[in-house]
Design an enzyme around this catalytic site. Structure first.
Site, PDB file in Angstrom:
ATOM      1  N   SER A 104      39.922  54.911  29.444  1.00  0.00           N
ATOM      2  CA  SER A 104      40.088  53.681  30.133  1.00  0.00           C
ATOM      3  C   SER A 104      39.027  53.296  30.957  1.00  0.00           C
ATOM      4  CB  SER A 104      41.467  53.359  30.491  1.00  0.00           C
ATOM      5  OG  SER A 104      41.571  54.108  31.644  1.00  0.00           O
ATOM      6  N   SER A 109      41.106  59.675  30.942  1.00  0.00           N
ATOM      7  CA  SER A 109      40.382  58.802  31.266  1.00  0.00           C
ATOM      8  C   SER A 109      39.179  58.701  32.432  1.00  0.00           C
ATOM      9  CB  SER A 109      41.231  57.316  31.790  1.00  0.00           C
ATOM     10  OG  SER A 109      41.826  56.868  30.605  1.00  0.00           O
ATOM     11  N   LYS A 126      36.409  51.705  39.516  1.00  0.00           N
ATOM     12  CA  LYS A 126      37.269  50.900  38.551  1.00  0.00           C
ATOM     13  C   LYS A 126      38.396  49.927  39.211  1.00  0.00           C
ATOM     14  CE  LYS A 126      40.462  52.546  34.948  1.00  0.00           C
ATOM     15  NZ  LYS A 126      41.390  54.121  34.430  1.00  0.00           N
TER      16      LYS A 126
HETATM   17  N1  GLN Z   1      43.485  57.317  26.467  1.00  0.00           N
HETATM   18  C1  GLN Z   1      44.859  57.582  27.275  1.00  0.00           C
HETATM   19  C2  GLN Z   1      46.004  56.574  27.198  1.00  0.00           C
HETATM   20  O1  GLN Z   1      45.618  55.378  26.669  1.00  0.00           O
HETATM   21  C3  GLN Z   1      44.792  57.944  28.694  1.00  0.00           C
HETATM   22  C4  GLN Z   1      44.383  56.771  29.640  1.00  0.00           C
HETATM   23  C5  GLN Z   1      44.095  57.223  31.030  1.00  0.00           C
HETATM   24  O2  GLN Z   1      43.944  58.219  31.180  1.00  0.00           O
HETATM   25  N2  GLN Z   1      44.229  56.369  31.748  1.00  0.00           N
HETATM   26  O3  GLN Z   1      47.057  56.572  27.671  1.00  0.00           O
END
Ligand code: GLN
Length: 499
Positions: free
Chosen positions: A159, A183, A84
């Protein structure tokens, strides 16, 4: 219905290692075929924001040389993978999906990329993600969205959507993502792959560009739990460069699975009452219930449990995560490094212009929410209250783990949604995270594995475990995968299907 693959790009990491060991394929051949696949498919799918073609081929040739000398560095040696784009990589551009870091080439590797390099991994490239890992759909990247390999009109989750999609699309055997509120697990669920969030403190965060430091954790996307064990074994452990990484023994995860029998006899599995509420898609509930029945057939004892503060988890998360983000992102002001807006102005005007242009809407929203929650007068009402709720949620889980060994439920309340469907409604987007954020607030590990399909899109099953007990999580996921074949389904990705 999707078929069971026999093509090389969908082999597991373990199978690929066997092919390399027996000399049936070389790392260079594997790497070339993955790079060819990326160039054929990725214009449509938007999975990679940087393809490391020359670096990957060179690493592959070096790996082939080691193997021919009998000096392979680890079971990961020569196997193509991706990272990532929030994990910093020496000499390889790292953007975090943000215009701020469009031209950032880190001078050194973070701890996880370094450990993987030292294990002989072949880095195919950096995967697309929501800007600074904020989002649930990978639509918040400055480089455009990634698409779900099961249906390119749908999101891959986020994400770490690019990483999940890379594994689902057969572009490398595994990928590393990060999980702050889900994420790794949520995109794994939406793309039909295995995604593991280790315990907070199990894996070093050194060289992970911070979103919310008390919640962030790096974890692997793989095709199986067994593959996740291989990757975790390499990346886990204390790191003097990250004081939150813990000095606890790292078990041999691979051996622990090898010793596991094919039954779950004696394992106590908690099914929380609170995980079946409004917003859960009926097909998801049905398939997850069916998977729980399989666990019972495999010998697990099912226990009805309660996690009474579940309904407050999202609210607490969406105060704590933005609060930490607003502090972590203060450094992107155009003065220290990264993008600086052109123009004359004084330093304050320059910072304002830099931050206005450099950040996308979702990141700005989080900075505003977080700054507000931390400001004098509101701190007690919002930030402090959210921290108190966090303590109650952690206690819910530690109480539950006095009774059961693992907790099971859905990973995401729905299957993947259409690109654009939720971009104008941040609250609808945040609801995706309802089943994943509690693990981050409590610091416990979680894993998502595929357990069915609805409308041709994958459904994920989530297991949550005790602090530092990834072994039990991987074991239950492995036994389930030994008895089912949902994890073997692959999307029908032919170039002609995409265009
Ligand atoms: N969807 C969650 C957020 O927007 C988690 C994001 C993540 O785990 N990086 O914060």
């Amino acid at each position: 219905m999707p078929g069971i693959p026999n093509r090389i790009e969908h082999r597991t990491l373990t199978e690929t290692r066997d092919l390399l060991d027996s000399g049936e394929v070389s790392s260079e051949e594997l790497t070339r075929s993955a790079l060819d696949r990326i160039s054929a498919l990725d214009k449509e799918l938007g999975i990679f924001c940087y393809v490391n073609a020359d670096g990957a081929l060179q690493a592959a040739r070096e790996s082939d040389h080691r193997r021919s000398e009998g000096t392979a560095l680890s079971p990961l040696d020569g196997i193509p993978m991706s990272l990532k784009d929030v994990l910093i990589t020496a000499g390889v551009r790292t953007t975090c999906g943000s215009k701020h870091l469009e031209n950032f080439v880190p001078p050194f590797d973070g701890t996880v990329p370094r450990k993987l390099t030292e294990a002989g991994a072949v880095l195919l490239g950096k995967t697309n993600c929501d800007e600074f890992a904020m989002g649930s759909s990978t639509e918040n990247s400055a480089w455009g969205p990634s698409r779900n390999p099961w249906n390119p009109n749908y999101v891959p989750g986020g994400s770490s959507g690019g990483s999940a999609a890379a594994v689902a699309a057969g572009m490398g055997s595994y990928s590393l993502g990060t999980d702050t509120g889900g994420s790794v697990r949520q995109p794994a669920s939406l793309c039909g792959v295995t995604g593991l969030k280790p315990t907070y403190g199990r894996v070093s965060r050194f060289g992970l560009v911070a979103f919310a430091s008390s919640l962030d954790q790096i974890g692997p996307f793989t095709r199986t739990a067994e593959d996740a064990a291989h990757v975790l074994k390499v990346i886990a452990g204390h790191d003097p460069n990250d004081s939150t990484s813990q000095q606890v023994e790292v078990p041999d995860y691979v051996q622990a699975l090898g010793n596991a029998d094919r039954s779950l006899r004696g394992l106590k599995v908690g099914v929380p009452r609170e995980f079946w509420g409004a917003g859960l898609q009926p097909e998801v509930a049905q398939e997850v219930r069916a998977a729980i029945q399989i666990l019972s057939m495999l010998g697990a004892e099912l226990h009805d449990i309660s996690l009474p503060h579940t309904e407050y988890a999202l609210s607490a998360y969406y105060i704590i995560a933005p609060a930490e983000a607003s502090s972590n992102l203060a450094r992107y002001d155009g003065m220290k490094y990264g993008y600086r807006a052109p123009g004359e102005g004084n330093s304050i005007e320059s910072m304002l212009a830099t931050r206005d242009f450099g950040f996308g809407d979702e990141v700005k929203r989080r900075i505003m929410l977080g700054t507000y929650a931390l400001s004098a007068g509101y701190y007690e009402a919002f930030y402090k209250k959210a921290q108190q709720v966090r303590t109650l949620i952690a206690k819910d889980y530690s109480d539950a783990f006095n009774e059961v060994d693992v907790i099971v439920g859905p990973t995401s309340p729905t299957v993947a949604f259409r690109i654009g469907e939720k971009t104008d409604d941040p609250l609808a987007m945040y609801l995706n995270d309802v089943y994943t954020v509690p693990a981050n607030l409590a610091g416990i590990p979680g894993v998502s594995i595929p357990c069915g399909f609805a409308e041709g899109l994958p459904i994920g099953l989530q297991f949550l475990g005790r602090h530092f007990d990834e072994v039990t999580l991987l074991r239950v996921a492995h036994v389930y995968q030994s008895a089912t074949d949902w994890h073997k389904r692959t999307p029908d990705l032919r170039v002609e299907n995409l265009t």
